[in-house]
Design a protein around this motif. Structure first.
Motif, mmCIF file in Angstrom:
data_model
loop_
_atom_site.group_PDB
_atom_site.id
_atom_site.type_symbol
_atom_site.label_atom_id
_atom_site.label_comp_id
_atom_site.label_asym_id
_atom_site.label_seq_id
_atom_site.Cartn_x
_atom_site.Cartn_y
_atom_site.Cartn_z
ATOM 1 N N PHE A 1 -16.751 6.343 17.265
ATOM 2 C CA PHE A 1 -16.132 6.188 18.598
ATOM 3 C C PHE A 1 -17.116 6.496 19.724
ATOM 4 C CE2 PHE A 1 -15.536 10.579 19.820
ATOM 5 C CZ PHE A 1 -15.255 11.300 18.662
ATOM 6 N N VAL A 2 -18.257 7.064 19.389
ATOM 7 C CA VAL A 2 -19.337 7.257 20.371
ATOM 8 C C VAL A 2 -20.431 6.201 20.186
ATOM 9 C CG1 VAL A 2 -21.219 8.789 21.101
ATOM 10 C CG2 VAL A 2 -18.940 9.729 20.631
ATOM 11 N N MET A 3 -20.879 6.018 18.942
ATOM 12 C CA MET A 3 -22.057 5.163 18.708
ATOM 13 C C MET A 3 -21.772 3.687 18.957
ATOM 14 S SD MET A 3 -24.245 7.435 18.173
ATOM 15 C CE MET A 3 -25.656 6.440 17.763
ATOM 16 N N VAL A 4 -20.550 3.214 18.695
ATOM 17 C CA VAL A 4 -20.260 1.790 18.928
ATOM 18 C C VAL A 4 -20.337 1.455 20.422
ATOM 19 C CG1 VAL A 4 -18.456 0.010 18.775
ATOM 20 C CG2 VAL A 4 -18.952 1.456 16.787
ATOM 21 N N PRO A 5 -19.628 2.205 21.306
ATOM 22 C CA PRO A 5 -19.789 1.882 22.729
ATOM 23 C C PRO A 5 -21.196 2.161 23.257
ATOM 24 C CG PRO A 5 -18.242 3.731 22.423
ATOM 25 C CD PRO A 5 -18.531 3.174 21.082
ATOM 26 N N LEU A 6 -21.845 3.223 22.752
ATOM 27 C CA LEU A 6 -23.207 3.523 23.209
ATOM 28 C C LEU A 6 -24.169 2.390 22.839
ATOM 29 C CD1 LEU A 6 -25.298 5.447 24.495
ATOM 30 C CD2 LEU A 6 -25.489 6.578 22.256
ATOM 31 N N ALA A 7 -23.964 1.792 21.659
ATOM 32 C CA ALA A 7 -24.849 0.701 21.214
ATOM 33 C C ALA A 7 -24.713 -0.532 22.103
ATOM 34 C CB ALA A 7 -24.544 0.353 19.760
ATOM 35 N N TYR B 1 -9.331 16.017 13.992
ATOM 36 C CA TYR B 1 -7.957 16.551 14.067
ATOM 37 C C TYR B 1 -7.068 15.310 14.166
ATOM 38 C CZ TYR B 1 -3.895 19.084 15.929
ATOM 39 O OH TYR B 1 -2.634 19.595 16.139
ATOM 40 N N THR B 2 -6.493 14.896 13.040
ATOM 41 C CA THR B 2 -5.912 13.541 12.987
ATOM 42 C C THR B 2 -4.435 13.495 13.397
ATOM 43 O OG1 THR B 2 -5.490 13.923 10.650
ATOM 44 C CG2 THR B 2 -7.530 12.758 11.214
ATOM 45 N N ASP B 3 -3.799 14.709 13.548
ATOM 46 C CA ASP B 3 -2.364 14.716 13.891
ATOM 47 C C ASP B 3 -2.170 14.572 15.400
ATOM 48 O OD1 ASP B 3 0.350 17.173 13.751
ATOM 49 O OD2 ASP B 3 0.347 14.953 13.893
ATOM 50 N N GLN B 4 -2.657 13.458 15.947
ATOM 51 C CA GLN B 4 -2.546 13.220 17.391
ATOM 52 C C GLN B 4 -2.628 11.719 17.638
ATOM 53 O OE1 GLN B 4 -5.941 14.700 19.747
ATOM 54 N NE2 GLN B 4 -7.163 14.835 17.870
ATOM 55 N N SER B 5 -2.377 11.310 18.879
ATOM 56 C CA SER B 5 -2.342 9.868 19.209
ATOM 57 C C SER B 5 -3.740 9.255 19.201
ATOM 58 C CB SER B 5 -1.735 9.698 20.616
ATOM 59 O OG SER B 5 -0.512 10.369 20.694
ATOM 60 N N ASP B 6 -3.740 7.912 19.088
ATOM 61 C CA ASP B 6 -5.007 7.178 19.178
ATOM 62 C C ASP B 6 -5.647 7.418 20.542
ATOM 63 O OD1 ASP B 6 -4.178 4.156 17.230
ATOM 64 O OD2 ASP B 6 -4.604 6.239 16.655
ATOM 65 N N PHE B 7 -6.973 7.338 20.567
ATOM 66 C CA PHE B 7 -7.750 7.543 21.793
ATOM 67 C C PHE B 7 -8.148 6.207 22.409
ATOM 68 C CE2 PHE B 7 -9.208 12.050 21.955
ATOM 69 C CZ PHE B 7 -8.651 12.511 20.771
ATOM 70 N N LEU B 8 -8.439 6.249 23.694
ATOM 71 C CA LEU B 8 -9.292 5.230 24.303
ATOM 72 C C LEU B 8 -10.633 5.895 24.537
ATOM 73 C CD1 LEU B 8 -7.100 3.328 26.934
ATOM 74 C CD2 LEU B 8 -7.517 2.780 24.530
ATOM 75 N N ASN B 9 -11.703 5.254 24.048
ATOM 76 C CA ASN B 9 -13.052 5.794 24.197
ATOM 77 C C ASN B 9 -13.983 4.776 24.849
ATOM 78 O OD1 ASN B 9 -12.328 7.405 21.263
ATOM 79 N ND2 ASN B 9 -13.367 8.567 22.871
ATOM 80 N N MET B 10 -14.930 5.262 25.556
ATOM 81 C CA MET B 10 -15.990 4.430 26.127
ATOM 82 C C MET B 10 -17.197 5.308 26.439
ATOM 83 S SD MET B 10 -14.575 3.801 30.016
ATOM 84 C CE MET B 10 -15.918 2.709 30.457
ATOM 85 N N VAL B 11 -18.309 4.663 26.810
ATOM 86 C CA VAL B 11 -19.521 5.381 27.225
ATOM 87 C C VAL B 11 -20.000 4.764 28.529
ATOM 88 C CG1 VAL B 11 -21.972 5.799 26.665
ATOM 89 C CG2 VAL B 11 -20.220 6.058 24.887
ATOM 90 N N VAL B 12 -20.487 5.611 29.436
ATOM 91 C CA VAL B 12 -21.086 5.107 30.681
ATOM 92 C C VAL B 12 -22.529 5.602 30.776
ATOM 93 C CG1 VAL B 12 -18.886 5.001 31.935
ATOM 94 C CG2 VAL B 12 -20.303 7.057 32.089
ATOM 95 N N GLU B 13 -23.334 4.756 31.434
ATOM 96 C CA GLU B 13 -24.713 5.140 31.760
ATOM 97 C C GLU B 13 -24.707 5.553 33.223
ATOM 98 O OE1 GLU B 13 -27.985 2.271 32.961
ATOM 99 O OE2 GLU B 13 -28.534 2.652 30.868
ATOM 100 N N VAL B 14 -25.347 6.683 33.529
ATOM 101 C CA VAL B 14 -25.456 7.118 34.923
ATOM 102 C C VAL B 14 -26.914 7.388 35.261
ATOM 103 C CG1 VAL B 14 -23.150 8.183 34.900
ATOM 104 C CG2 VAL B 14 -25.166 9.593 34.462
ATOM 105 N N THR B 15 -27.257 7.226 36.530
ATOM 106 C CA THR B 15 -28.526 7.765 37.036
ATOM 107 C C THR B 15 -28.136 8.888 37.988
ATOM 108 O OG1 THR B 15 -28.557 6.129 38.810
ATOM 109 C CG2 THR B 15 -29.828 5.608 36.827
#
Ligand SMILES: Nc1ncnc2c1ncn2[C@@H]1O[C@H](COP(=O)(O)OP(=O)(O)OP(=O)(O)O)[C@@H](O)[C@H]1O
Ligand SMILES: Nc1nc2c(c(=O)[nH]1)N=C(CO)CN2
Length: 165
Positions: free
Chosen positions: A123-129, A48-62
């Protein structure tokens, strides 16, 4: 003890503060430890491209929580941080998606693991990698870095490092 990877995204108002608050709220749970954090990336909206840019990241949790308990906590964080679902894939103060839970497959009404779209999303795979390049996605049977190599180069290269939190 379980290891899980959670994707965070925000594209409304103080995006970085929402990411920080969400991580704090994960850590506040007695049964969740945030063990690794990726860089924060600024990313163009996908789907859905009619919206502002995101900030994305991934965290690892135990965690000793079971997947549905983790989902409940993630959704309570979204509610607490004022997320409204007005448009599918639309703007949000904060979004927490459970990507992986150990090497489990799950197909419940409320929860599908691995996240069904994760392998399509730079936006998921780059931070996850950054955190888990060698992890093999169940069913797909490819590693995170192999999947990342298969994504459109322009999508991967459009990812802009925002910083670390
Ligand atoms: N792995 C998962 N992580 C988070 N929510 C999930 C997952 N699998 C299924 N869901 C369900 O998806 C529903 C919709 O979630 P949400 O509105 O956050 O979608 P979205 O993040 O905008 O879109 P997408 O799921 O495509 O990233 C939630 O109510 C939740 O029950
Ligand atoms: N760049 C970017 N685009 C999206 C995102 C997101 O987190 N980042 N989340 C979506 C629905 O979960 C749809 N589109």
């Amino acid at each position: 003890m379980n290891t899980a990877y959670i994707a965070l995204g925000s594209n409304i108002a103080e995006r970085e503060d929402f990411l920080k608050s969400a991580i704090d709220m994960l850590e506040e749970h007695s049964e969740i430890q945030v063990t690794e954090k990726s860089s924060v990336y600024e990313t163009a909206p996908v789907g859905y491209t009619d919206q502002s840019d995101f900030l994305n990241m991934v965290v690892e949790v135990t965690t000793s929580l079971q997947p549905l308990q983790m989902l409940d906590h993630c959704q309570s964080i979204e509610a607490e941080l004022g997320r409204e679902r007005l448009v599918k894939w639309g703007p949000r103060t904060i979004d927490l998606d459970i990507l992986l839970y150990n090497h489990e497959n799950m197909e419940a009404e409320r929860l599908v693991i691995p996240h069904p779209h994760m392998h399509e999303r730079a936006f998921v795979m780059v931070p996850l990698a950054e955190l888990a390049p060698e992890v093999i996605l169940p069913q797909i049977n490819l590693s995170v870095e192999e999947i990342l190599r298969g994504l459109p180069a322009e999508e991967v290269e459009s990812m802009r490092i925002w910083g670390k939190i």
